[in-house]
Motif scaffolding. Structure first.
Motif, PDB file in Angstrom:
ATOM      1  N   LYS A  34      58.800  -6.577  83.299  1.00 16.58           N
ATOM      2  CA  LYS A  34      59.337  -5.379  82.652  1.00 16.58           C
ATOM      3  C   LYS A  34      60.341  -5.746  81.560  1.00 16.58           C
ATOM      4  CE  LYS A  34      60.031  -1.576  84.896  1.00 16.58           C
ATOM      5  NZ  LYS A  34      60.501  -0.532  85.825  1.00 16.58           N
ATOM      6  N   LEU A  37      58.388  -6.742  78.561  1.00 19.23           N
ATOM      7  CA  LEU A  37      57.786  -5.560  77.932  1.00 19.23           C
ATOM      8  C   LEU A  37      58.825  -4.771  77.140  1.00 19.23           C
ATOM      9  CD1 LEU A  37      55.449  -4.457  80.857  1.00 19.23           C
ATOM     10  CD2 LEU A  37      54.697  -5.228  78.599  1.00 19.23           C
ATOM     11  N   ILE A  38      60.040  -4.655  77.662  1.00 21.45           N
ATOM     12  CA  ILE A  38      61.108  -3.981  76.917  1.00 21.45           C
ATOM     13  C   ILE A  38      61.350  -4.711  75.597  1.00 21.45           C
ATOM     14  CG2 ILE A  38      63.579  -3.472  76.860  1.00 21.45           C
ATOM     15  CD1 ILE A  38      63.443  -3.030  79.879  1.00 21.45           C
ATOM     16  N   GLN A  79      54.849   1.031  76.255  1.00 16.86           N
ATOM     17  CA  GLN A  79      55.550   1.981  77.115  1.00 16.86           C
ATOM     18  C   GLN A  79      54.759   2.273  78.385  1.00 16.86           C
ATOM     19  OE1 GLN A  79      56.225   5.205  74.229  1.00 16.86           O
ATOM     20  NE2 GLN A  79      58.410   4.984  74.616  1.00 16.86           N
ATOM     21  N   TYR A  82      55.044  -0.649  80.712  1.00 19.86           N
ATOM     22  CA  TYR A  82      56.386  -0.736  81.296  1.00 19.86           C
ATOM     23  C   TYR A  82      56.574   0.295  82.414  1.00 19.86           C
ATOM     24  CZ  TYR A  82      61.435  -0.357  81.770  1.00 19.86           C
ATOM     25  OH  TYR A  82      62.708  -0.299  82.294  1.00 19.86           O
ATOM     26  N   LYS A  83      56.127   1.515  82.174  1.00 22.25           N
ATOM     27  CA  LYS A  83      56.332   2.584  83.151  1.00 22.25           C
ATOM     28  C   LYS A  83      55.502   2.399  84.425  1.00 22.25           C
ATOM     29  CE  LYS A  83      57.399   6.180  79.716  1.00 22.25           C
ATOM     30  NZ  LYS A  83      56.899   7.420  79.063  1.00 22.25           N
ATOM     31  N   ALA A 137      52.092  -7.439  81.573  1.00 28.40           N
ATOM     32  CA  ALA A 137      52.237  -6.591  82.756  1.00 28.40           C
ATOM     33  C   ALA A 137      51.513  -7.192  83.948  1.00 28.40           C
ATOM     34  CB  ALA A 137      51.708  -5.192  82.467  1.00 28.40           C
TER      35      ALA A 137
END
Length: 511
Positions: A34, A37-38, A79, A82-83, A137
């Motif tokens: 994560k 990914l951010i 996004q 990430y979510k 991910a």
């Protein structure tokens, strides 16, 4: 090889660093994924203006198209990953079956290892960094190979990746054929390639030598059917936009039209009106039209236009040196025309008249399966008939180009247009190994599983059949056939008694 290309002899060191990064185990940690990914999201967000500039340099792409078609879509991919990465990564239990329940079956989602993503020139962000989000991910380390043809964007990606992402997790290899040829010599956990069928065959052949799995997104000649029930004004507006966006250099751009004869003339009238409203009398001066990636590609399109036997009703002008191809509409095109010989990948729209939807379906089915098929119709039965009677990577009614960005839908081809998927959870799955696991308690041997051990006897065979017996449905046209009854009740009772006994034994032993 340009001076900014990665030296071929450095590629082995880059791969070794990625192997070391994966072996460290840090990418197994979902929180670490994560974080990466951010960082990838902010790489795009904080450098949006710079990417708009490089896309304009490489493709002459207007800001609106750069934002709408590429940058926003790529950020959305990041996004979504990430979510959802925590949910996507959790082990999964298969559907309940009594025979296997006590063995605690699970499906673990694990990374494939070190993967290679090779991007195209036409969407140098979305088709490279979108799959990257899925690969990160899934917990992989990644070698990125941007297209050397979109050189300004490739340079910017190579500059920013090490500033935002862990170099042991993501590295960039720049260059052309020598670099790609070297990369595909190695075994990878997975190769994802977006581009031409010709290059895909080379990559697929090399990957086969190391049994590396591959995902191909290859485009093709995506057809559009315009039915007599279509909203012709809507169809003209959307089709011409999709054909001319990014100067037609979109893998899911409408490649040719199959228009029912009874609406051909009014539809062409609508196309002419839309054409004038979009580009005016001099499209070359329009600020809403991209350029072809290179003079070589512009010359290829010019040859197709020059050799067509169809009637050019708008456009037709090509300036090879300026990489300019005017939006061009050609009617009365035959199946063997130059414009039907290959994917056009430019703003040239051939129109083929057909007498019926059935004729259009037959025409489509006589060619390679396209990456996407479009149908413009208001008649529900016509839309369903086209979808049910054809095969394509995707199928869309009453719009074009947008479906790869639709959340939750798989994006990929079939047959000659590609294999595998690259977006959202489907992209995550591409780079994931689904590992089956069992944890079999010893007490199961006391009930039925002991019958599997030698010496084999008729009684053991009969007992095993009771456990794994099955009942087939009746053959078509015959009455139901009575099969041996499963002794689920006895099996369940014995299993539960054994489980309770094992639990009591464990508790008594610890007290």
């Amino acid at each position: 090889m340009s001076s900014s290309s990665t030296p071929v002899e450095e590629i082995s060191k880059i791969r070794e660093a990625l192997v070391k990064g994966f072996a460290s185990g840090k990418t197994k940690n979902v929180q670490y994924r994560k974080e990466q990914l951010i960082h990838l999201g902010y790489l795009l967000h904080e450098n949006r203006d710079r990417f708009v500039e490089t896309l304009a340099t490489d493709l002459g792409r207007p800001t609106l198209e750069a934002d709408f078609l590429e940058i926003n879509g790529t950020i959305s991919e990041v996004q979504e990953a990430y979510k959802n990465v925590e949910k996507w990564s959790k082990p999964e239990s298969p559907p309940f079956t009594l025979n296997w329940f006590f063995m605690r079956p699970k499906i673990r989602r694990e990374p494939k290892g070190v993967v290679l993503i090779i991007g195209p020139f036409n969407f140098p962000l979305w088709c490279l960094l979108g799959p990257l989000a899925g690969a990160i991910a899934a917990g992989n380390t990644v070698a990125l190979k941007p297209s050397e043809m979109s050189s300004a964007t490739a340079d910017l990606i190579a500059e920013l990746i090490p500033k935002y992402l862990d170099p042991e997790v993501v590295s960039v290899v720049k260059g052309g054929i020598p670099q790609t040829s070297k990369l595909i010599e190695y075994p990878w956990g997975h190769i994802c390639y977006t581009g031409s069928q010709r290059v895909a065959k080379i990559i697929g052949t090399a990957a086969a030598q190391s049994l590396t799995p591959v995902t191909f997104e290859l485009g093709g000649k995506s057809p559009v059917i315009v039915d007599k029930s279509a909203d012709l004004k809507l169809a003209a507006r959307r089709i011409l936009w999709g054909k001319c966006a990014n100067a037609g250099q979109i893998c899911v751009a409408p490649d040719y039209l199959l228009v029912l004869r009874e609406v051909e003339e009014p539809f062409i009238k609508e196309l002419r009106a839309v054409y004038n409203s979009y580009f005016g009398a001099n499209p070359a001066k329009s600020d809403s039209l991209s350029r072809i990636i290179s003079p070589q590609h512009a010359a290829r399109i010019k040859k197709l236009v020059d050799e067509t036997k169809g009637n050019i009703i708008t456009g037709g002008e090509v300036d090879v040196d300026q990489r300019y191809v005017a939006p061009t509409i050609v009617r009365d095109v035959a199946n063997d025309d130059s414009l039907m010989s290959e994917e056009i990948f430019g703003p040239v729209l051939p129109i083929i008249p057909v007498d019926s939807v059935d004729e259009a379906i037959k025409f489509i089915n006589s060619r390679d399966h396209p990456l996407v098929l479009y149908i413009f119709a208001q008649d529900r039965k016509v839309k369903e008939k086209v979808f049910a009677s054809t095969n394509s990577g995707g199928a869309v009614a009453n719009d074009v180009v947008l479906h790869p960005a639709a959340a939750g839908l798989p994006f990929g081809g079939v047959g000659a247009s590609g294999s595998g998927y690259t977006t959202g959870k489907w992209g995550f799955n591409t780079f994931t190994h689904f590992r089956a696991t069992l944890d079999v308690p010893g007490w199961l041997d006391k009930i039925a599983l002991s019958h599997r051990f030698p010496p084999y006897t008729d009684k053991k065979l009969a007992d095993l059949k009771k456990v794994v017996s099955y009942k087939l449905p009746p053959r078509p046209g015959t009455h139901a056939v009575t099969a041996s009854k499963r002794r689920w009740g006895l099996w369940t009772l014995l299993a539960l008694l054994a489980a309770v006994g094992a639990l009591l034994k464990k508790r008594l032993g610890s007290s």
